[in-house]
Design a protein around this motif. Structure first.
Motif, PDB file in Angstrom:
ATOM      1  N   TYR A   1     -66.565   1.477 -13.747  1.00 51.49           N
ATOM      2  CA  TYR A   1     -66.772   0.312 -12.882  1.00 51.49           C
ATOM      3  C   TYR A   1     -67.988   0.526 -11.993  1.00 51.49           C
ATOM      4  CZ  TYR A   1     -66.438  -2.866  -8.968  1.00 51.49           C
ATOM      5  OH  TYR A   1     -66.759  -3.794  -8.010  1.00 51.49           O
TER       6      TYR A   1
ATOM      7  N   SER B   1     -61.359  -8.538 -14.692  1.00 45.74           N
ATOM      8  CA  SER B   1     -60.921  -7.832 -15.882  1.00 45.74           C
ATOM      9  C   SER B   1     -60.031  -8.836 -16.598  1.00 45.74           C
ATOM     10  CB  SER B   1     -60.105  -6.603 -15.501  1.00 45.74           C
ATOM     11  OG  SER B   1     -60.879  -5.799 -14.655  1.00 45.74           O
TER      12      SER B   1
ATOM     13  N   ARG C   1     -65.729  -9.256  -2.876  1.00 46.26           N
ATOM     14  CA  ARG C   1     -64.645  -8.655  -3.660  1.00 46.26           C
ATOM     15  C   ARG C   1     -63.560  -8.156  -2.717  1.00 46.26           C
ATOM     16  NH1 ARG C   1     -67.956  -3.083  -5.450  1.00 46.26           N
ATOM     17  NH2 ARG C   1     -68.138  -2.273  -3.340  1.00 46.26           N
TER      18      ARG C   1
ATOM     19  N   ALA D   1     -65.795 -11.499 -11.172  1.00 42.18           N
ATOM     20  CA  ALA D   1     -65.944 -10.431 -12.173  1.00 42.18           C
ATOM     21  C   ALA D   1     -64.571  -9.927 -12.616  1.00 42.18           C
ATOM     22  CB  ALA D   1     -66.779  -9.295 -11.577  1.00 42.18           C
TER      23      ALA D   1
ATOM     24  N   GLU E   1     -65.362  -8.269 -17.043  1.00 42.09           N
ATOM     25  CA  GLU E   1     -65.398  -6.798 -16.995  1.00 42.09           C
ATOM     26  C   GLU E   1     -64.376  -6.249 -17.984  1.00 42.09           C
ATOM     27  OE1 GLU E   1     -65.847  -5.523 -12.827  1.00 42.09           O
ATOM     28  OE2 GLU E   1     -67.851  -6.356 -13.143  1.00 42.09           O
TER      29      GLU E   1
ATOM     30  N   TRP F   1     -62.109  -2.056  -2.568  1.00 39.23           N
ATOM     31  CA  TRP F   1     -63.355  -1.418  -3.035  1.00 39.23           C
ATOM     32  C   TRP F   1     -64.160  -0.783  -1.922  1.00 39.23           C
ATOM     33  CZ3 TRP F   1     -63.403  -0.340  -7.872  1.00 39.23           C
ATOM     34  CH2 TRP F   1     -62.737  -1.173  -8.787  1.00 39.23           C
TER      35      TRP F   1
ATOM     36  N   ARG G   1     -70.372 -14.027  -7.545  1.00 40.96           N
ATOM     37  CA  ARG G   1     -69.779 -14.006  -8.875  1.00 40.96           C
ATOM     38  C   ARG G   1     -68.295 -13.710  -8.847  1.00 40.96           C
ATOM     39  NH1 ARG G   1     -67.891  -9.419  -7.836  1.00 40.96           N
ATOM     40  NH2 ARG G   1     -69.034  -7.499  -8.012  1.00 40.96           N
TER      41      ARG G   1
HETATM   42  N1  GLU Z   1     -63.324  -6.111 -12.289  1.00 45.56           N
HETATM   43  C1  GLU Z   1     -63.132  -5.813 -10.908  1.00 45.56           C
HETATM   44  C2  GLU Z   1     -61.715  -6.229 -10.520  1.00 45.56           C
HETATM   45  O1  GLU Z   1     -61.148  -7.074 -11.195  1.00 45.56           O
HETATM   46  C3  GLU Z   1     -64.127  -6.616 -10.100  1.00 45.56           C
HETATM   47  C4  GLU Z   1     -64.310  -6.212  -8.691  1.00 45.56           C
HETATM   48  C5  GLU Z   1     -65.611  -6.859  -8.215  1.00 45.56           C
HETATM   49  O2  GLU Z   1     -65.578  -8.050  -7.894  1.00 45.56           O
HETATM   50  O3  GLU Z   1     -66.625  -6.196  -8.220  1.00 45.56           O
HETATM   51  O4  GLU Z   1     -61.163  -5.702  -9.609  1.00 45.56           O
END
Ligand code: GLU
Length: 553
Positions: A234, A43, A252, A41, A75, A256, A39
């Motif tokens: 998050y 922001s 990602r 995701a 998100e 992270w 996916r």
């Molecule tokens: N919303 C998070 C970001 O933009 C997503 C990170 C992820 O892919 O889990 O950093």
């Protein structure tokens, strides 16, 4: 009813569903064995970093190569950062590189798929149902600490090896139901925290698909799961969403990694099977002999919009991204010169662990190659489409006569060894400028043995001999035939053997003609250029050059 159950009802009186309800609502996906679900995701800031495109191309190809699903989840829990229209912009940027989600958010107000809603702002009840379940089991609790109290805790921890809200520092961990009830009756605000089962000695081990085996201290922090407005952090949203949307591979950025022990612990307490983690290293840039992150603030090429503005075709950018992603891509390309990119077997294990280096020179080379293999119609169509948006002067030139424009773009193309002059559509205006009177700027500088006095002799003769009905061989025959009369030899070898006998050779004669017609010493096929310029322009430019050199002598 246990106190935990009572607490859960006290905190979430309006929540009447539990985790099992959602487990049943979003069952395991019915996909073939080995299919991967990945996916994007974002922001919704509206800004798509080149690193996002890179990571998402990996995520997209991973899903597609396995007949899986690639979906988009927005998100948007941070309402302060919300930008109107941002989702649309980001989706458009991805689509420009061929990334079309199978599922999820597919437009500003559009969603598709059975695992939604795909906007976190619409999933509050889901998060709270799982939060309520955790409270019932004594795995999460409300925390009433104010910002001041937390600051005070931090200052007392100055000399502690383990900082943060954990163990004995976690003041609200062991509040009694009565104490909590009282605070809530008084209208105190609360956040929901995880009662972390971790210990300072404990380890978290996982096998990252790119970075390999990783061992870190396990999480001991009672991290916040829901903020005081009931919106998840998050960490919590990631665990719930990626589980319920049945993501198999969380692809990602590697920023992270440090939070992954929290995430794995959350999957454990929630009773979920964790996904495979694929942490993609940040794209780096060389600077002053060192390396730094490709930066949104400092580097225009960090924005994905840069590539469309400059007119890099999607195929070039995608091909370049694969060279960054997998070190063996170029060998594959040499062995499979015309194969579509989709056939490349992308491999996580071959991705850079420390961060691939962005190199615009390399992108330029890759793109020149990609464009050199396109036929003239495609070059015309893509560059015309680009010009209509970013360079209306070029679009207007094309519109004078589209067939002529295509013929110009076809010079030295669609053959075995096509020239590689164009790296991006914004190179075209300069590349073809001499083909249009509107944009031609004469420049009479000569190279080699070509001198103004030789130029006068050559041009005087050529004006009389040039014939636009000639075949290419006839045309070149005439140029060779002229050589002797102007003191040159048609034979370059002969010139090299006895340079003192001549004023120059056929190459110098051609240079003079080329410079007169185009203002350049290096161009594609001069015969084709001459034909496309047409009789009037050819004569006019030859005369103008002749006058110039006469004055210069
Ligand atoms: N919303 C998070 C970001 O933009 C997503 C990170 C992820 O892919 O889990 O950093």
């Amino acid at each position: 009813m246990t106190d935990y159950e009572k607490l859960a009802d006290l905190l979430f009186p309006q929540i009447d569903k539990d985790g099992t309800y959602y487990e049943n609502k979003y069952p395991a996906r019915n996909l073939k064995e080995g299919a991967k679900v990945t996916r994007f995701a974002p922001s919704p800031t509206g800004f798509l970093h080149f690193g996002n495109l890179y990571t998402m191309l990996v995520a997209y190809r991973t899903a597609k190569n396995s007949d899986g699903i690639f979906y988009v989840r927005v998100e948007d829990t941070d309402q302060k950062r919300k930008v109107e229209g941002a989702v649309e912009v980001m989706l458009k940027s991805l689509a420009a590189y061929g990334i079309e989600p199978d599922e999820g958010v597919i437009g500003e107000n559009q969603e598709k798929g059975e695992y939604g809603p795909y906007r976190q702002s619409e999933r509050k009840d889901i998060y709270q149902a799982f939060a309520k379940d955790l409270v019932k089991q004594g795995l999460a609790y409300p925390c009433f600490c104010t910002a001041d109290e937390l600051d005070e805790m931090r200052s007392r921890q100055e000399n502690e090896p383990q900082k943060g809200y954990w163990g004995k520092w976690a003041k609200c961990r062991n509040l009694s139901l009565d104490e909590i009830q009282k605070k809530i009756n008084d209208g105190a605000e609360w956040t929901l925290r995880l009662k972390s089962p971790g210990t300072p000695e404990g380890k978290c081990r996982f096998d990252d698909a790119i970075k390999g085996k990783i061992e870190m201290p396990e999480n001991i922090q009672d991290v916040v799961l829901l903020k005081s407005d009931g919106i998840p952090t998050y960490h919590f949203a990631h665990a719930i969403d990626d589980h319920l949307m049945r993501t198999t591979h969380v692809i990602r950025g590697d920023e992270w990694i440090s939070s992954t022990p929290i995430h794995l612990q959350l999957f454990r307490v929630l009773g979920f099977k964790p996904p495979k983690y694929v942490h993609v290293a940040t794209i780096m840039k060389e600077e002053n002999g060192g390396k730094r992150k490709l930066s949104k603030r400092k580097d225009p090429e960090a924005a994905v919009t840069y590539y469309s503005q400059q007119g890099y075709p999607k195929d070039s950018v995608n091909e370049y991204i694969l060279t960054l992603a997998n070190s063996n891509f170029e060998d594959w390309r040499r062995a499979n010169q015309t194969a579509p990119l989709e056939e490349f077997p992308l491999n996580f294990k071959k991705m850079s662990v420390s961060g691939a280096l962005f190199d615009i020179v390399k992108l330029t080379d890759v793109s020149k190659n990609v464009i050199s293999k396109m036929n003239a119609q495609k070059v015309f169509d893509l560059s015309y489409q680009w010009a209509k948006e970013y360079n209306t002067d070029l679009a207007a030139l094309y519109e004078h006569n589209k067939d002529r424009a295509k013929a110009i773009l076809n010079i030295d193309r669609e053959n075995k060894k096509p020239r590689k002059d164009i790296a991006k559509w914004s190179d075209i205006p300069d590349y073809i400028s001499y083909m249009y009177d509107e944009t031609f700027t004469p420049c009479y500088d000569l190279t080699g043995n070509a001198t103004p006095s030789l130029a006068v002799k050559v041009l005087e003769k050529y004006i009389d001999t040039v014939n636009l009905n000639d075949s290419k061989d006839e045309w070149f025959g005439r140029i060779k035939d002229m050589c002797e009369a102007v003191g040159c030899t048609p034979n370059v070898k002969e010139y090299k053997a006895n340079p003192e006998n001549y004023d120059g050779h056929v190459g110098d004669v051609s240079t003079i003609i080329r410079v007169a017609l185009t203002g350049r010493t290096n161009t594609p096929d001069l015969y084709a250029i001459t034909e496309l310029l047409g009789e009037n322009t050819v004569k006019q430019r030859l005369e103008a050059a002749l006058n110039h050199y006469k004055e210069e002598m």
